[in-house]
Write a protein that holds these residues in place. Structure first.
Motif, PDB file in Angstrom:
ATOM      1  N   GLN A 116     -58.595  18.139  25.394  1.00 12.02           N
ATOM      2  CA  GLN A 116     -59.423  19.335  25.172  1.00 12.02           C
ATOM      3  C   GLN A 116     -59.115  20.426  26.185  1.00 12.02           C
ATOM      4  OE1 GLN A 116     -61.281  19.686  22.533  1.00 12.02           O
ATOM      5  NE2 GLN A 116     -60.838  17.595  21.874  1.00 12.02           N
ATOM      6  N   ARG A 117     -58.649  20.032  27.360  1.00 13.09           N
ATOM      7  CA  ARG A 117     -58.404  21.022  28.417  1.00 13.09           C
ATOM      8  C   ARG A 117     -57.008  21.637  28.359  1.00 13.09           C
ATOM      9  NH1 ARG A 117     -60.805  16.969  31.608  1.00 13.09           N
ATOM     10  NH2 ARG A 117     -58.835  16.444  32.586  1.00 13.09           N
ATOM     11  N   ASP A 156     -51.339  21.425  34.984  1.00 11.08           N
ATOM     12  CA  ASP A 156     -52.232  22.050  34.001  1.00 11.08           C
ATOM     13  C   ASP A 156     -53.135  23.101  34.631  1.00 11.08           C
ATOM     14  OD1 ASP A 156     -51.335  20.495  31.796  1.00 11.08           O
ATOM     15  OD2 ASP A 156     -52.470  18.800  32.598  1.00 11.08           O
ATOM     16  N   GLU A 157     -53.457  22.914  35.912  1.00  7.72           N
ATOM     17  CA  GLU A 157     -54.351  23.856  36.590  1.00  7.72           C
ATOM     18  C   GLU A 157     -53.614  25.154  36.955  1.00  7.72           C
ATOM     19  OE1 GLU A 157     -56.379  21.783  39.769  1.00  7.72           O
ATOM     20  OE2 GLU A 157     -57.715  23.497  40.113  1.00  7.72           O
ATOM     21  N   SER A 171     -53.795  23.835  27.493  1.00  6.30           N
ATOM     22  CA  SER A 171     -53.612  25.196  26.986  1.00  6.30           C
ATOM     23  C   SER A 171     -53.036  25.132  25.568  1.00  6.30           C
ATOM     24  CB  SER A 171     -52.656  25.966  27.902  1.00  6.30           C
ATOM     25  OG  SER A 171     -51.360  25.392  27.853  1.00  6.30           O
ATOM     26  N   HIS A 214     -52.171  16.985  36.587  1.00  8.28           N
ATOM     27  CA  HIS A 214     -53.394  17.791  36.616  1.00  8.28           C
ATOM     28  C   HIS A 214     -53.157  19.117  37.348  1.00  8.28           C
ATOM     29  CE1 HIS A 214     -56.066  15.170  34.475  1.00  8.28           C
ATOM     30  NE2 HIS A 214     -55.847  14.141  35.290  1.00  8.28           N
ATOM     31  N   ALA A 229     -60.901  13.874  26.845  1.00  9.66           N
ATOM     32  CA  ALA A 229     -61.312  15.121  27.502  1.00  9.66           C
ATOM     33  C   ALA A 229     -60.096  15.879  28.016  1.00  9.66           C
ATOM     34  CB  ALA A 229     -62.266  14.817  28.653  1.00  9.66           C
ATOM     35  N   TYR A 230     -59.048  15.143  28.380  1.00 15.59           N
ATOM     36  CA  TYR A 230     -57.827  15.787  28.875  1.00 15.59           C
ATOM     37  C   TYR A 230     -57.211  16.667  27.786  1.00 15.59           C
ATOM     38  CZ  TYR A 230     -53.062  16.501  30.415  1.00 15.59           C
ATOM     39  OH  TYR A 230     -51.877  17.088  30.753  1.00 15.59           O
TER      40      TYR A 230
END
Ligand code: FE2
Length: 189
Positions: free
Chosen positions: A122-123, A164-165, A125, A161, A119-120
């Motif tokens: 997929q997130r 990435d955010e 960029s 995290h 899932a990581y």
């Protein structure tokens, strides 16, 4: 080298100078500037109640992109001149391992998370997917096992995290000056 080596008394000013002079530069392939990206990552860490060292790691994690701001001997120390190594080697002169290691390992942590958490991936960029290939792709099973022994694993994952955010052009964040006391409190004596 563009400036003399900062001291413990001037390191926070030195870092702020980089943010102010260079922060508006684009973060390749992302919708935010470099300063926005790092300030947003720090704001996310604060929002999550992270300890000061993790907030500082989020704030400074990409400082190594400005290697031309750093003294030449710092760049000579590393086994490579990748931005995470350059930034970590420089910051290790002034900050403890709790700040420096998540920075040194933020690219490795991306490779780790891509291997253990579908899932990581997929997130990520588009730009981060592109650089993943240049960075070696997801870790192998052996690399994952070795990485799990890392004493800073939890901090590495949390900082990654926030990294990435911190790529949202709409996200509000405090200015660099907000973090000066936090950084000053972490400088090693
Ligand atoms: Fe980043």
């Amino acid at each position: 080298m563009t400036q003399p080596l900062p001291t413990r008394d001037t390191i926070v000013d030195f870092i702020e100078g980089i943010f102010l002079r260079r922060g508006a530069e684009s973060y390749l392939g992302e919708a935010v500037s470099m300063a926005q990206h790092m300030l947003q990552a720090a704001a996310c860490a604060e929002r999550d109640g992270a300890p000061a060292a993790m907030v500082a790691a989020a704030l400074l994690h990409d400082l190594g992109h400005y290697t031309n701001e750093m003294p030449d001997d710092v760049l000579m120390e590393g086994t490579n001149n990748y931005h995470e190594e350059a930034g970590a080697n420089f910051l290790a002169r002034f900050f403890p391992a709790e700040v420096v290691e998540p920075i040194r390992q933020h690219v490795a942590t991306k490779r780790y998370l891509c291997a253990v958490d579908p899932a990581y991936f997929q997130r990520l960029s588009d730009a981060s997917v592109y650089t993943l290939e240049l960075q070696g792709g997801p870790m192998s099973g052996a690399e994952v096992a070795a990485f799990r022994a890392n004493p800073y694993l939890e901090a590495c994952v949390r900082v990654r995290h926030w990294d990435d955010e911190g790529k949202d052009p709409e996200r509000a964040h405090p200015p660099f000056s907000h973090y000066r006391p936090l950084l000053a409190s972490l400088v090693t004596s």
